[in-house]
Design an enzyme around this catalytic site. Structure first.
Site, PDB file in Angstrom:
ATOM      1  N   GLU A 120     -13.874  16.009 127.290  1.00 28.32           N
ATOM      2  CA  GLU A 120     -14.538  15.992 125.982  1.00 28.32           C
ATOM      3  C   GLU A 120     -14.432  14.605 125.348  1.00 28.32           C
ATOM      4  OE1 GLU A 120     -13.710  20.610 124.673  1.00 28.32           O
ATOM      5  OE2 GLU A 120     -12.073  19.137 124.601  1.00 28.32           O
ATOM      6  N   TYR A 158      -8.876  20.773 117.620  1.00 29.47           N
ATOM      7  CA  TYR A 158     -10.026  19.883 117.656  1.00 29.47           C
ATOM      8  C   TYR A 158     -10.314  19.315 116.262  1.00 29.47           C
ATOM      9  CZ  TYR A 158     -11.338  21.610 122.332  1.00 29.47           C
ATOM     10  OH  TYR A 158     -11.368  21.917 123.666  1.00 29.47           O
ATOM     11  N   ARG A 198     -11.025  12.688 126.142  1.00 27.33           N
ATOM     12  CA  ARG A 198      -9.867  13.508 126.498  1.00 27.33           C
ATOM     13  C   ARG A 198      -9.439  13.195 127.930  1.00 27.33           C
ATOM     14  NH1 ARG A 198      -9.828  20.075 125.684  1.00 27.33           N
ATOM     15  NH2 ARG A 198      -8.185  20.637 127.177  1.00 27.33           N
ATOM     16  N   ARG A 203     -14.175  28.430 116.006  1.00 24.73           N
ATOM     17  CA  ARG A 203     -13.576  27.276 116.690  1.00 24.73           C
ATOM     18  C   ARG A 203     -14.604  26.154 116.808  1.00 24.73           C
ATOM     19  NH1 ARG A 203     -10.383  26.496 121.685  1.00 24.73           N
ATOM     20  NH2 ARG A 203     -10.234  24.559 120.494  1.00 24.73           N
ATOM     21  N   ASP A 248     -12.974  31.068 125.224  1.00 30.57           N
ATOM     22  CA  ASP A 248     -14.135  30.182 125.308  1.00 30.57           C
ATOM     23  C   ASP A 248     -15.392  30.917 125.757  1.00 30.57           C
ATOM     24  OD1 ASP A 248     -12.559  28.073 124.527  1.00 30.57           O
ATOM     25  OD2 ASP A 248     -12.253  27.292 126.553  1.00 30.57           O
ATOM     26  N   GLU A 307      -9.248  21.974 113.247  1.00 35.46           N
ATOM     27  CA  GLU A 307      -8.629  23.276 113.429  1.00 35.46           C
ATOM     28  C   GLU A 307      -7.193  23.203 112.920  1.00 35.46           C
ATOM     29  OE1 GLU A 307     -11.156  24.674 117.379  1.00 35.46           O
ATOM     30  OE2 GLU A 307      -9.200  23.694 117.635  1.00 35.46           O
ATOM     31  N   ARG A 310     -17.167  32.998 117.340  1.00 38.73           N
ATOM     32  CA  ARG A 310     -16.956  33.789 118.550  1.00 38.73           C
ATOM     33  C   ARG A 310     -16.903  35.264 118.179  1.00 38.73           C
ATOM     34  NH1 ARG A 310     -12.832  29.828 122.001  1.00 38.73           N
ATOM     35  NH2 ARG A 310     -14.303  28.055 122.048  1.00 38.73           N
ATOM     36  N   ARG A 343      -0.298  20.857 120.600  1.00 39.62           N
ATOM     37  CA  ARG A 343      -1.316  20.636 119.577  1.00 39.62           C
ATOM     38  C   ARG A 343      -0.701  20.833 118.190  1.00 39.62           C
ATOM     39  NH1 ARG A 343      -6.883  23.152 122.303  1.00 39.62           N
ATOM     40  NH2 ARG A 343      -6.842  21.742 124.120  1.00 39.62           N
TER      41      ARG A 343
END
Length: 396
Positions: A250, A354, A266, A64, A89, A375, A83, A326
């Site tokens: 962000e 993103y 954001r 990510r 996260d 993404e 990750r 999204r």
């Protein structure tokens, strides 16, 4: 600290040619500007490649937070969080890197340049910034950003002096800037090309959910030392948030030819609109005055990290163009920097998250292209990380 990231004397042989190089660069910049003053932007996706897949491979579960940057030698670097155990996260991660030496045509295999071990609240990839005066690439990231089984956040820095081939050991900036949680970007930082504070490195990011807002780090000596710059704090600050509270998050800065810095952020809690927050700084991000805040109602946004870039005096912007979901990764552009109209092209209709934009400079041909990393998914926004090479002028 003067030699922390670059050796003294290694560039002495270049000084004799510096004057000629400067003349050439100035001439090239003027030539490019002359070629594109009234050219209509008609983007065409010339090529797109998947760099990382979601499926678990080896020690990695999910990739990510895509970032892309140019390098001092005119190459491209793509970065992502790898990750390890979960798509969430939190948890342990690597910083993954891939390099392209042929303007995005091919990409070298993935390297892991930072490994945080097996900590429960691992690294958060933040921002990359290129010091063009010293040919250094910096990456800023954070540790313990979520305070999960830890209580002190750290802002970390690594650097490359050889165009991204090797990297220094991580350096903790906490003694210089404190331990307030700071997540850079995600995206790129800038080196100011114009006064005031020409040559300054600027990296902007956000804080915790309660203590959120836009915060900037500054370096006026090529990354040897860093200080806290301007901020635009959330309201109410350091308190729980509700829907419609003012909560910039962000963000992506870029510099205008007049020397001012624009930060596109954001809008975490959808204050005023389901759209982007923008703030201008006229002092090199020493301050982010609230009177310079505006809301880009044309840039609808579901609260996500987005890409922004100034190229050929045109502002380009990427995000999932949807008020709530999204979906619909879209490239938009503005000739004025403030009016967007219907200037847009869809890059991907499906799940998308993103994104980040970069460009290569140095030739008239490269002035025609931007590179968008994002993404991209069929079922989830993070199914893949893909990079698209976009011709801005109809493929001509």
């Amino acid at each position: 600290m003067a030699q922390a990231y670059f050796g003294g004397g290694t560039r002495i042989l270049l000084k004799e040619t510096a004057g000629l190089l400067m003349v050439f660069v100035c001439f090239l910049s003027l030539t490019e500007a002359a070629m594109f003053p009234d050219v209509k932007v008609e983007p065409v996706i010339m090529d797109e490649q998947v760099l990382w897949l979601r499926e678990a491979v080896g020690e990695v579960n999910t990739y990510r937070i895509p970032i892309i940057t140019y390098t001092p030698k005119g190459n491209l670097i793509a970065l992502a969080e790898a990750r390890k155990c979960t798509e969430d996260d939190g948890g342990a991660k690597f910083i993954a890197l891939r390099r392209s030496l042929d303007k995005g045509a091919t990409w070298k295999p993935t390297e892991f340049i930072v490994d945080d071990g097996d900590v429960p609240d691992g690294l958060n990839l933040g921002a990359v910034v290129v010091d063009e005066e010293k040919d250094i690439i910096f990456i800023v990231y954070s540790l313990c950003a979520h305070y999960y089984m830890c209580n002190v956040s750290s802002t970390m820095l690594i650097a490359s002096l050889d165009d991204g081939i090797t990297w220094t050991r991580p350096r903790n900036l906490s003694k210089e800037i404190g331990t307030k949680m700071f997540c850079a970007g995600p995206g790129y930082g800038i080196q100011k090309k114009y006064e005031p504070h020409k040559g300054r490195l600027i990296v902007c990011g956000h804080g915790t959910i309660e203590g959120d807002g836009i915060f900037c780090l500054l370096s006026d000596n090529h990354g040897n030392n860093w200080t806290n710059g301007g901020n635009l704090k959330s309201i109410p600050y350091n308190q729980p948030k509700q829907n419609k509270d003012f909560n910039p998050d962000e963000c992506q800065p870029y510099e205008l030819p007049d020397g001012s810095v624009v930060i596109n952020a954001r809008n975490q809690n959808f204050y005023h609109c389901n759209c982007r927050i923008v703030v201008h700084s006229t002092d090199g991000c020493d301050t982010l005055p609230v009177e310079n805040v505006k809301f880009e109602k044309d840039l609808i946004d579901p609260a996500v990290a987005a890409g922004a870039l100034l190229k050929n005096n045109i502002v380009f912007f990427t995000n999932p163009a949807n008020e709530h979901k999204r979906l619909n990764l879209t490239l938009r552009w503005s000739y004025s920097g403030s009016s967007w109209g219907d200037n847009s092209i869809q890059i991907w209709s499906g799940p998308s998250g993103y994104s980040c934009i970069t460009t290569l400079d140095g030739s008239v041909e490269e002035s025609k292209y931007i590179y968008v990393i994002y993404e991209k998914g069929h079922f989830h926004t993070d199914d893949t990380i893909s990079v698209a090479k976009v011709h801005l002028y109809g493929g001509i």
